[in-house]
Design an enzyme around this catalytic site. Structure first.
Site, PDB file in Angstrom:
ATOM      1  N   GLN A  47       0.810  -1.226   0.000  1.00  0.00           N
ATOM      2  CA  GLN A  47       0.000   0.000   0.000  1.00  0.00           C
ATOM      3  C   GLN A  47       0.843   1.275   0.000  1.00  0.00           C
ATOM      4  O   GLN A  47       0.329   2.345  -0.326  1.00  0.00           O
ATOM      5  CB  GLN A  47      -0.943  -0.010   1.199  1.00  0.00           C
ATOM      6  CG  GLN A  47      -1.977  -1.116   1.100  1.00  0.00           C
ATOM      7  CD  GLN A  47      -2.940  -1.122   2.264  1.00  0.00           C
ATOM      8  OE1 GLN A  47      -2.676  -1.741   3.270  1.00  0.00           O
ATOM      9  NE2 GLN A  47      -4.043  -0.421   2.139  1.00  0.00           N
ATOM     10  N   HIS A  86      -1.242  -5.201 -13.140  1.00  0.00           N
ATOM     11  CA  HIS A  86      -0.649  -5.052 -14.473  1.00  0.00           C
ATOM     12  C   HIS A  86      -1.382  -5.882 -15.523  1.00  0.00           C
ATOM     13  O   HIS A  86      -1.556  -5.448 -16.651  1.00  0.00           O
ATOM     14  CB  HIS A  86       0.831  -5.458 -14.450  1.00  0.00           C
ATOM     15  CG  HIS A  86       1.647  -4.562 -13.558  1.00  0.00           C
ATOM     16  ND1 HIS A  86       2.799  -4.968 -12.938  1.00  0.00           N
ATOM     17  CD2 HIS A  86       1.451  -3.276 -13.160  1.00  0.00           C
ATOM     18  CE1 HIS A  86       3.283  -3.976 -12.210  1.00  0.00           C
ATOM     19  NE2 HIS A  86       2.484  -2.939 -12.333  1.00  0.00           N
ATOM     20  N   ASP A 123       2.436   0.743  -8.045  1.00  0.00           N
ATOM     21  CA  ASP A 123       3.799   0.778  -8.602  1.00  0.00           C
ATOM     22  C   ASP A 123       4.686   1.800  -7.889  1.00  0.00           C
ATOM     23  O   ASP A 123       5.857   1.540  -7.621  1.00  0.00           O
ATOM     24  CB  ASP A 123       3.762   1.140 -10.099  1.00  0.00           C
ATOM     25  CG  ASP A 123       3.232  -0.021 -10.943  1.00  0.00           C
ATOM     26  OD1 ASP A 123       2.873  -1.070 -10.363  1.00  0.00           O
ATOM     27  OD2 ASP A 123       3.167   0.143 -12.179  1.00  0.00           O
ATOM     28  N   ARG A 157       3.445   0.181  13.053  1.00  0.00           N
ATOM     29  CA  ARG A 157       3.175  -1.142  12.480  1.00  0.00           C
ATOM     30  C   ARG A 157       3.306  -1.052  10.960  1.00  0.00           C
ATOM     31  O   ARG A 157       2.596  -0.275  10.325  1.00  0.00           O
ATOM     32  CB  ARG A 157       1.764  -1.603  12.880  1.00  0.00           C
ATOM     33  CG  ARG A 157       1.324  -2.885  12.208  1.00  0.00           C
ATOM     34  CD  ARG A 157      -0.076  -3.328  12.664  1.00  0.00           C
ATOM     35  NE  ARG A 157      -0.467  -4.532  11.983  1.00  0.00           N
ATOM     36  CZ  ARG A 157      -1.491  -4.641  11.121  1.00  0.00           C
ATOM     37  NH1 ARG A 157      -2.256  -3.594  10.852  1.00  0.00           N
ATOM     38  NH2 ARG A 157      -1.767  -5.786  10.548  1.00  0.00           N
ATOM     39  N   HIS A 190       0.877  -9.198   4.779  1.00  0.00           N
ATOM     40  CA  HIS A 190      -0.263  -8.279   4.643  1.00  0.00           C
ATOM     41  C   HIS A 190      -0.695  -8.244   3.162  1.00  0.00           C
ATOM     42  O   HIS A 190      -0.435  -7.271   2.453  1.00  0.00           O
ATOM     43  CB  HIS A 190       0.122  -6.888   5.153  1.00  0.00           C
ATOM     44  CG  HIS A 190      -1.034  -5.973   5.419  1.00  0.00           C
ATOM     45  ND1 HIS A 190      -1.217  -5.321   6.609  1.00  0.00           N
ATOM     46  CD2 HIS A 190      -2.074  -5.594   4.641  1.00  0.00           C
ATOM     47  CE1 HIS A 190      -2.310  -4.572   6.561  1.00  0.00           C
ATOM     48  NE2 HIS A 190      -2.847  -4.724   5.363  1.00  0.00           N
ATOM     49  N   ASN A 244      -2.184 -10.745   8.486  1.00  0.00           N
ATOM     50  CA  ASN A 244      -3.211  -9.711   8.603  1.00  0.00           C
ATOM     51  C   ASN A 244      -4.520 -10.157   7.938  1.00  0.00           C
ATOM     52  O   ASN A 244      -4.538 -10.510   6.767  1.00  0.00           O
ATOM     53  CB  ASN A 244      -2.709  -8.436   7.903  1.00  0.00           C
ATOM     54  CG  ASN A 244      -3.697  -7.293   8.007  1.00  0.00           C
ATOM     55  OD1 ASN A 244      -3.939  -6.780   9.097  1.00  0.00           O
ATOM     56  ND2 ASN A 244      -4.290  -6.910   6.881  1.00  0.00           N
ATOM     57  N   GLU A 245      -5.605 -10.133   8.689  1.00  0.00           N
ATOM     58  CA  GLU A 245      -6.971 -10.278   8.189  1.00  0.00           C
ATOM     59  C   GLU A 245      -7.236 -11.510   7.327  1.00  0.00           C
ATOM     60  O   GLU A 245      -7.465 -11.402   6.105  1.00  0.00           O
ATOM     61  CB  GLU A 245      -7.373  -9.012   7.424  1.00  0.00           C
ATOM     62  CG  GLU A 245      -7.329  -7.769   8.284  1.00  0.00           C
ATOM     63  CD  GLU A 245      -8.101  -6.593   7.691  1.00  0.00           C
ATOM     64  OE1 GLU A 245      -8.356  -6.592   6.480  1.00  0.00           O
ATOM     65  OE2 GLU A 245      -8.460  -5.692   8.471  1.00  0.00           O
ATOM     66  N   ASN A 278      -8.574  -5.852  14.056  1.00  0.00           N
ATOM     67  CA  ASN A 278      -8.788  -4.766  13.094  1.00  0.00           C
ATOM     68  C   ASN A 278     -10.287  -4.523  13.020  1.00  0.00           C
ATOM     69  O   ASN A 278     -11.047  -5.444  12.720  1.00  0.00           O
ATOM     70  CB  ASN A 278      -8.308  -5.156  11.688  1.00  0.00           C
ATOM     71  CG  ASN A 278      -6.789  -5.244  11.592  1.00  0.00           C
ATOM     72  OD1 ASN A 278      -6.090  -5.063  12.575  1.00  0.00           O
ATOM     73  ND2 ASN A 278      -6.294  -5.537  10.408  1.00  0.00           N
ATOM     74  N   TYR A 284     -13.491  -1.588  11.904  1.00  0.00           N
ATOM     75  CA  TYR A 284     -13.875  -0.306  11.299  1.00  0.00           C
ATOM     76  C   TYR A 284     -15.351   0.029  11.461  1.00  0.00           C
ATOM     77  O   TYR A 284     -15.702   1.185  11.651  1.00  0.00           O
ATOM     78  CB  TYR A 284     -13.529  -0.295   9.795  1.00  0.00           C
ATOM     79  CG  TYR A 284     -12.038  -0.243   9.551  1.00  0.00           C
ATOM     80  CD1 TYR A 284     -11.381   0.962   9.347  1.00  0.00           C
ATOM     81  CD2 TYR A 284     -11.277  -1.403   9.569  1.00  0.00           C
ATOM     82  CE1 TYR A 284     -10.018   1.016   9.143  1.00  0.00           C
ATOM     83  CE2 TYR A 284      -9.900  -1.367   9.372  1.00  0.00           C
ATOM     84  CZ  TYR A 284      -9.274  -0.147   9.165  1.00  0.00           C
ATOM     85  OH  TYR A 284      -7.923  -0.099   8.979  1.00  0.00           O
ATOM     86  N   GLU A 342      -5.769  -2.168  14.035  1.00  0.00           N
ATOM     87  CA  GLU A 342      -6.250  -1.202  13.039  1.00  0.00           C
ATOM     88  C   GLU A 342      -7.610  -0.661  13.441  1.00  0.00           C
ATOM     89  O   GLU A 342      -8.486  -1.418  13.878  1.00  0.00           O
ATOM     90  CB  GLU A 342      -6.425  -1.839  11.651  1.00  0.00           C
ATOM     91  CG  GLU A 342      -5.173  -1.983  10.859  1.00  0.00           C
ATOM     92  CD  GLU A 342      -5.421  -2.531   9.460  1.00  0.00           C
ATOM     93  OE1 GLU A 342      -6.471  -2.193   8.856  1.00  0.00           O
ATOM     94  OE2 GLU A 342      -4.574  -3.290   8.979  1.00  0.00           O
TER      95      GLU A 342
HETATM   96  C1  NOJ Z   1      -7.773  -3.382   6.584  1.00  0.00           C
HETATM   97  C2  NOJ Z   1      -6.485  -3.696   5.908  1.00  0.00           C
HETATM   98  O1  NOJ Z   1      -5.624  -4.407   6.741  1.00  0.00           O
HETATM   99  C3  NOJ Z   1      -5.800  -2.485   5.319  1.00  0.00           C
HETATM  100  O2  NOJ Z   1      -4.863  -2.954   4.407  1.00  0.00           O
HETATM  101  C4  NOJ Z   1      -6.834  -1.573   4.697  1.00  0.00           C
HETATM  102  O3  NOJ Z   1      -6.261  -0.537   3.977  1.00  0.00           O
HETATM  103  C5  NOJ Z   1      -7.705  -1.034   5.797  1.00  0.00           C
HETATM  104  N1  NOJ Z   1      -8.365  -2.133   6.458  1.00  0.00           N
HETATM  105  C6  NOJ Z   1      -8.766  -0.036   5.351  1.00  0.00           C
HETATM  106  O4  NOJ Z   1      -9.688  -0.662   4.548  1.00  0.00           O
END
Ligand code: NOJ
Length: 512
Positions: free
Chosen positions: A41, A61, A74, A99, A144, A188-189, A329, A331, A400
């Site tokens: 990212q 790509h 990229d 992190r 990740h 991760n996730e 994590n 949201y 997160e």
């Molecule tokens: C979870 C992910 O781990 C992360 O890569 C992502 O950008 C964020 N949530 C936001 O969606």
């Protein structure tokens, strides 16, 4: 009249002193504040200095417009070249830890340990050393989302051999960086890796073998995580003495009325417990409810065995108890209901058909007209309580939490979101949850997977029109800095954003 006035005054005073969410509240001693990013990212430099292709390089790509606006990672934030500025920003924020994740294909270009790319290792050594120079704790996520494409050609997370491949990669990074890294996040996730990448075509590698690949992946991710845990625990922990854990994503699944309690429980079992129960429960293994549902449906559908692979008794033991902390994590929250029309609504077979629920969110959960992330702080509180109750109050580390919005420095919605979520986190601590730290996603805007750069999560805004990817602190950066500095949550604090963030000293005032 006079009586009414006194009553109103008394009420105001009572509200201010008792249970007013807006009172200034303190975080516990030793509570850690940090921020997070991930390799694909932010790093860019997708093919520099010996790095090979990851599944995201490959997908962006080969099928360019599968990502919004045909974006790619990229160059992204170009952190491969600008990591010193990243560390400077974490210093500006005065945070305890950072992190970040390792790009497997930057360290092992073949995916295997036969070739170790020295330039890639040097990059992470530089980043870790730069953090330590300023007493910032590195928290390293080993995986990740960016698998080497070479391993994807072999089936990636649907091939059980990945347990050894991931074990080897972990072994190497413990050896290379473990003298200085004391917090390791293995994976991760799992839900996003497995469901969106293998059981659907939302994330790379878009395998989309629904109802099958996500379950093969789930088992392999869990055993691979356990493999890394055991390698660390047995070989490295005795001398390196760090902590190792997994980050599990979860929305809270709220029943849409009393009739839907069972439906919401099924959603919790499939979306959260599928990955958490084998590790954090006393008995281990996949939850019995999902085992039963998938076995019955598989039979009905003509399969000769359940689409959910079984753990052997040895594997159940191998996976159980392999996380020093519960990495979370989180949201948002969603409402769950079920009615007859769910039968045949989703693709058959698929995890969503197995779960058999409808999901929606309310528009009133948006913080403003221009807001994107639905803010439901009470859902966070319910989730934290659920984890406490299900697993005997494990130590939780929020790896997160954050707000996706658009461009602009006056990010009042993000400020509100952080305050509301931190406030219920404090409620959960008061109610007995053992929460050790909090990680804001994200340090800066970055490549938001299939949404490209259209959604911004950064405390710092990144200017993608500028070759040097200028990073500028948003209002939320000033507010988060003050929370971390004081260890207090004060809804009334108004930052003076006309003062450069770097000029704010340890007392919160401008340095003279
Ligand atoms: C979870 C992910 O781990 C992360 O890569 C992502 O950008 C964020 N949530 C936001 O969606």
């Amino acid at each position: 009249m006079c009586y009414k006035l006194w009553l109103a005054l008394a009420c105001i005073l009572f509200y201010r002193c008792n249970g007013n969410r807006h009172e200034v509240r303190k975080f516990p001693e030793g509570f850690l504040f940090g921020t997070s990013t991930a390799s694909y990212q932010t790093e860019g430099a997708w093919n520099e200095d010996g790095k090979s292709e990851s599944i995201w390089d490959h997908m962006s790509h080969q099928i360019p417009c599968s990502i919004k606006h045909c974006d790619t990672g990229d160059i992204s934030d170009d952190s491969y070249h600008l990591y010193k500025r990243d560390v400077e920003m974490i210093r500006e924020l005065g945070l305890d830890f950072y992190r970040f994740s390792l790009s497997w294909s930057r360290i092992l270009p073949t995916g295997f340990p036969d070739v170790i790319n020295e330039a890639g290792v040097q990059y992470y050594n530089n980043l870790i050393d730069e953090l330590l120079k300023y007493n910032i704790i590195p928290m390293v996520t080993i995986y990740h989302f960016d698998l080497p494409q070479t391993l994807q050609k072999l089936g990636g997370w649907s091939n059980p051999h990945i347990v050894d491949w991931f074990g080897d990669f972990s072994n190497i990074v413990f050896r290379l960086f473990g003298d200085r890294v004391k917090y390791w996040v293995t994976i991760n996730e799992p839900y996003y890796i497995c469901y969106e990448g293998y059981g659907a075509d939302i994330m790379a590698p878009q395998v989309n073998v629904t109802g099958i690949a996500e379950y093969l992946c789930a088992k392999n991710v869990l055993v691979a995580h356990a493999k890394a845990y055991h390698i660390y625990d047995e070989v490295f922990r005795p001398t390196q003495g760090g902590k190792i854990f997994i980050s599990i994503n979860a929305r809270w699944n709220e029943p849409d009325g009393d009739d839907n309690v069972e439906a919401a429980d099924d959603a919790n079992q499939f979306f959260i417990m599928q990955y958490a129960y084998p590790i954090f429960s006393k008995s281990g293994d996949f939850p019995s409810s999902i085992k039963k549902i998938i076995a019955a449906k598989s039979k009905e559908q003509g399969f000769l065995r359940s689409r959910l692979p079984e753990f052997t008794p040895d594997e159940i033991e191998y996976v159980r108890g392999t996380s020093d902390l519960y990495g979370l994590n989180h949201y948002s929250t969603q409402l769950i209901y079920r009615n007859e029309s769910v039968k045949g609504f989703y693709k058959i077979p698929s995890m969503y058909d197995d779960t058999g629920v409808f999901i929606y969110q309310l528009d009133k959960w948006l913080l403003s007209n221009s807001s994107i992330t639905k803010a439901v702080p009470w859902g966070f509180h319910k989730l934290l309580t659920f984890i406490k109750e299900q697993f005997g109050n494990p130590p939780i580390f929020v790896t997160e939490n954050g707000f996706g919005g658009s461009t602009g420095l006056e990010d009042n919605d993000r400020v509100t979101y952080y305050r509301l979520y931190l406030s219920v986190l404090l409620d959960a601590i008061e109610n007995g949850s053992d929460i050790r730290g909090y990680t804001a996603w994200s340090l800066m805007d970055n490549f938001e997977w299939n949404q490209g750069y259209s959604i911004r999560f950064g405390l710092y805004e990144v200017d993608y029109t500028c070759p040097n990817r200028t990073r500028t602190p948003r209002k939320s950066a000033y507010v988060y800095k003050e929370i971390a500095r004081t260890h207090k949550l004060d809804f009334e604090f108004e930052p003076n954003t006309s003062v450069p963030i770097s000029a704010l000293g340890e007392d919160g005032d401008e340095n003279h």
